[in-house]
Write a protein that holds these residues in place. Structure first.
Motif, PDB file in Angstrom:
ATOM      1  N   TYR A  76       6.199  45.241 -16.397  1.00 38.41           N
ATOM      2  CA  TYR A  76       6.085  44.183 -17.307  1.00 38.41           C
ATOM      3  C   TYR A  76       7.028  43.487 -17.882  1.00 38.41           C
ATOM      4  O   TYR A  76       7.014  42.226 -18.191  1.00 38.41           O
ATOM      5  N   ASN A  77       8.185  43.484 -16.873  1.00 35.28           N
ATOM      6  CA  ASN A  77       9.321  42.821 -17.428  1.00 35.28           C
ATOM      7  C   ASN A  77       9.292  41.378 -16.665  1.00 35.28           C
ATOM      8  O   ASN A  77       8.507  41.353 -15.609  1.00 35.28           O
ATOM      9  N   ALA A  78      10.088  40.667 -17.040  1.00 35.23           N
ATOM     10  CA  ALA A  78      10.078  39.173 -16.553  1.00 35.23           C
ATOM     11  C   ALA A  78      10.508  38.941 -15.244  1.00 35.23           C
ATOM     12  O   ALA A  78      10.265  38.126 -14.711  1.00 35.23           O
ATOM     13  N   MET A  79      11.578  39.965 -14.685  1.00 34.98           N
ATOM     14  CA  MET A  79      12.147  39.725 -13.359  1.00 34.98           C
ATOM     15  C   MET A  79      11.310  41.282 -12.374  1.00 34.98           C
ATOM     16  O   MET A  79      11.035  42.253 -13.005  1.00 34.98           O
ATOM     17  N   THR A  80      11.449  41.085 -11.027  1.00 28.91           N
ATOM     18  CA  THR A  80      11.232  42.020 -10.671  1.00 28.91           C
ATOM     19  C   THR A  80      12.652  43.025  -9.931  1.00 28.91           C
ATOM     20  O   THR A  80      13.413  42.501  -9.745  1.00 28.91           O
ATOM     21  N   HIS A  81      12.242  44.141 -10.702  1.00 25.64           N
ATOM     22  CA  HIS A  81      13.331  44.977 -10.365  1.00 25.64           C
ATOM     23  C   HIS A  81      13.805  45.327  -8.769  1.00 25.64           C
ATOM     24  O   HIS A  81      12.599  45.613  -7.975  1.00 25.64           O
ATOM     25  N   LYS A  82      14.685  45.797  -8.540  1.00 25.23           N
ATOM     26  CA  LYS A  82      15.095  46.194  -7.280  1.00 25.23           C
ATOM     27  C   LYS A  82      14.294  47.702  -7.031  1.00 25.23           C
ATOM     28  O   LYS A  82      13.669  47.910  -5.843  1.00 25.23           O
ATOM     29  N   VAL A  83      14.150  48.472  -7.948  1.00 23.12           N
ATOM     30  CA  VAL A  83      13.226  49.598  -7.990  1.00 23.12           C
ATOM     31  C   VAL A  83      12.173  49.529  -8.815  1.00 23.12           C
ATOM     32  O   VAL A  83      12.595  49.632 -10.091  1.00 23.12           O
ATOM     33  N   MET A  84      10.829  49.551  -8.719  1.00 27.42           N
ATOM     34  CA  MET A  84       9.576  49.379  -9.243  1.00 27.42           C
ATOM     35  C   MET A  84       8.952  50.753  -9.547  1.00 27.42           C
ATOM     36  O   MET A  84       9.261  51.452  -8.714  1.00 27.42           O
ATOM     37  N   PHE A  85       9.074  51.050 -10.786  1.00 28.12           N
ATOM     38  CA  PHE A  85       8.505  52.490 -11.276  1.00 28.12           C
ATOM     39  C   PHE A  85       7.380  52.477 -12.135  1.00 28.12           C
ATOM     40  O   PHE A  85       7.232  51.725 -12.896  1.00 28.12           O
ATOM     41  N   SER A  86       6.650  53.655 -11.887  1.00 26.79           N
ATOM     42  CA  SER A  86       5.601  54.119 -13.073  1.00 26.79           C
ATOM     43  C   SER A  86       5.676  55.552 -12.813  1.00 26.79           C
ATOM     44  O   SER A  86       5.395  56.238 -12.044  1.00 26.79           O
ATOM     45  N   GLY A 155       7.026  32.703 -14.293  1.00 30.63           N
ATOM     46  CA  GLY A 155       8.227  33.408 -14.715  1.00 30.63           C
ATOM     47  C   GLY A 155       7.965  34.634 -15.223  1.00 30.63           C
ATOM     48  O   GLY A 155       9.034  35.035 -15.924  1.00 30.63           O
ATOM     49  N   GLY A 156       6.925  35.411 -15.068  1.00 35.22           N
ATOM     50  CA  GLY A 156       6.972  36.751 -15.563  1.00 35.22           C
ATOM     51  C   GLY A 156       5.572  37.455 -15.611  1.00 35.22           C
ATOM     52  O   GLY A 156       4.608  36.838 -14.606  1.00 35.22           O
ATOM     53  N   TYR A 157       5.154  38.547 -15.643  1.00 36.04           N
ATOM     54  CA  TYR A 157       4.018  39.387 -15.471  1.00 36.04           C
ATOM     55  C   TYR A 157       2.831  38.523 -16.079  1.00 36.04           C
ATOM     56  O   TYR A 157       2.960  37.964 -17.366  1.00 36.04           O
ATOM     57  N   GLN A 158       1.708  38.389 -15.132  1.00 40.79           N
ATOM     58  CA  GLN A 158       0.601  37.551 -15.666  1.00 40.79           C
ATOM     59  C   GLN A 158      -0.559  38.490 -15.098  1.00 40.79           C
ATOM     60  O   GLN A 158      -0.394  38.982 -13.806  1.00 40.79           O
ATOM     61  N   VAL A 159      -1.757  38.400 -15.896  1.00 41.80           N
ATOM     62  CA  VAL A 159      -2.618  39.043 -15.401  1.00 41.80           C
ATOM     63  C   VAL A 159      -3.505  38.177 -14.412  1.00 41.80           C
ATOM     64  O   VAL A 159      -3.790  36.941 -14.399  1.00 41.80           O
ATOM     65  N   ASP A 160      -4.068  38.691 -13.480  1.00 46.80           N
ATOM     66  CA  ASP A 160      -4.813  38.041 -12.333  1.00 46.80           C
ATOM     67  C   ASP A 160      -6.310  38.270 -12.358  1.00 46.80           C
ATOM     68  O   ASP A 160      -6.845  39.768 -12.084  1.00 46.80           O
ATOM     69  N   GLY A 161      -7.054  37.714 -12.844  1.00 48.88           N
ATOM     70  CA  GLY A 161      -8.693  37.728 -13.314  1.00 48.88           C
ATOM     71  C   GLY A 161      -9.311  37.660 -12.029  1.00 48.88           C
ATOM     72  O   GLY A 161     -10.661  37.439 -12.226  1.00 48.88           O
ATOM     73  N   ASN A 162      -9.007  37.465 -10.871  1.00 53.23           N
ATOM     74  CA  ASN A 162      -9.783  37.462  -9.829  1.00 53.23           C
ATOM     75  C   ASN A 162     -10.565  38.492  -9.642  1.00 53.23           C
ATOM     76  O   ASN A 162     -10.367  39.788  -9.210  1.00 53.23           O
ATOM     77  N   LYS A 163     -11.999  38.308  -9.483  1.00 54.86           N
ATOM     78  CA  LYS A 163     -12.964  39.657  -9.490  1.00 54.86           C
ATOM     79  C   LYS A 163     -12.874  40.172  -8.399  1.00 54.86           C
ATOM     80  O   LYS A 163     -13.244  41.580  -8.292  1.00 54.86           O
ATOM     81  N   LYS A 164     -12.406  39.669  -7.042  1.00 55.76           N
ATOM     82  CA  LYS A 164     -12.473  40.379  -5.871  1.00 55.76           C
ATOM     83  C   LYS A 164     -11.089  41.382  -5.753  1.00 55.76           C
ATOM     84  O   LYS A 164     -11.028  42.303  -5.025  1.00 55.76           O
ATOM     85  N   LEU A 165     -10.370  41.178  -6.674  1.00 55.54           N
ATOM     86  CA  LEU A 165      -9.075  42.234  -6.944  1.00 55.54           C
ATOM     87  C   LEU A 165      -9.620  43.116  -8.107  1.00 55.54           C
ATOM     88  O   LEU A 165      -9.351  44.357  -8.168  1.00 55.54           O
TER      89      LEU A 165
END
Length: 274
Positions: A76-86, A155-165
């Motif tokens: 959710y952060n505004a930048m892409t981190h070197k390591v992304m995690f969940s 410039g940051g996290y945005q929802v993609d509402g494309n129904k095909k995704l």
């Protein structure tokens, strides 16, 4: 969490776990936020373990149900981190805290972020770990399929509402055993029945970023008419001047079929118009 109508308004105030400053606007004083929401009377309030005690120590039998988030991460952060995690908050006993706090449901992300397949894989592992544990203890699992745009978009996290995704990710959530799905809104409201059909379980529409309230009422009504069983809104409730009145308006829309115009009237009466 689902009342006699079979529908639900879940107010999400679990944003603090994602370490994003803008999410905290309106959530600085959690005791007063939760007390205000309890008084407003939504069907459920969504928190993390560390804030769940505020709701659960509220006296009386009529307080909203607790929906507890059991994961955390940095997408959710505004930048892409070197390591992304969940990650799951508790790897050893992943719903222990939810059981301890008498939650009605847990919620976990299913993330799809461009260029980050490892993040999707981590989400799948979390869900697979949770499904067996939830079955063992009879805990419903809400999966949040979240289709995101890359951080180069505005410039940051945005929802993609494309129904095909959105639709395939919702279907994947159901295939993995979701009891409830908290799904992205689609770009076109009239497509949302495809999300509902893919889910084959109750679908609650997630709110995403803060929107113009009149437009939000119109779109929310449209998603409900397409078969959604309710809403999970956070910033679109707690970042407004009168959250209690917005809750009242959405509760009438969800449970009594109020139109967008009627919802706006309910909000405006004793409230502050947007």
């Amino acid at each position: 969490m689902f009342n006699e109508s079979g529908k639900c308004l879940d107010v999400a105030v679990d944003h603090g776990v994602f370490n994003e400053y803008d999410f905290l606007d309106g959530l600085e004083h959690m005791e007063s936020v939760v007390r205000s929401l309890v008084s407003a009377g939504p069907d459920a309030i969504q928190t993390n373990y560390g804030q769940s005690d505020i709701l659960q120590r509220t006296p009386g039998k009529s307080k909203p149900a607790l929906v507890m988030r059991v994961d955390y991460g940095n997408p959710y952060n505004a930048m892409t981190h070197k390591v992304m995690f969940s990650e799951l908050q508790n790897e050893e006993e992943p719903i222990l805290e939810a059981l301890r706090m008498d939650a009605s449901c847990i919620v976990v992300n299913l993330l799809l972020v461009p260029g980050e397949p490892a993040l999707h894989r981590a989400s799948l592992r979390n869900i697979s770990r949770l499904r067996g544990v939830c079955d063992r203890y009879g805990m419903p699992m809400m999966i949040e399929p979240l289709v995101m745009k890359g951080n180069d978009s505005r410039g940051g996290y945005q929802v993609d509402g494309n129904k095909k995704l959105v639709v395939p990710l919702v279907r994947q959530a159901r295939e993995l055993g979701a009891d409830v799905i908290k799904a992205d809104p689609t770009d076109h409201v009239e497509d949302y029945h495809e999300v509902v059909e893919a889910a084959r379980c109750p679908v609650l529409v997630r709110g995403g970023g803060k929107a113009d309230l009149k437009d939000l009422f119109v779109r929310s009504y449209g998603y409900l008419q397409q078969g959604a069983m309710g809403l999970v809104y956070g910033r679109n409730i707690y970042q407004h001047p009168n959250p209690s009145q917005i809750v009242k308006a959405f509760m009438h829309m969800i449970h009594k079929g109020a139109t967008p115009e009627e919802a706006w009237q309910i909000y405006s009466t004793d409230g502050k118009s947007n």
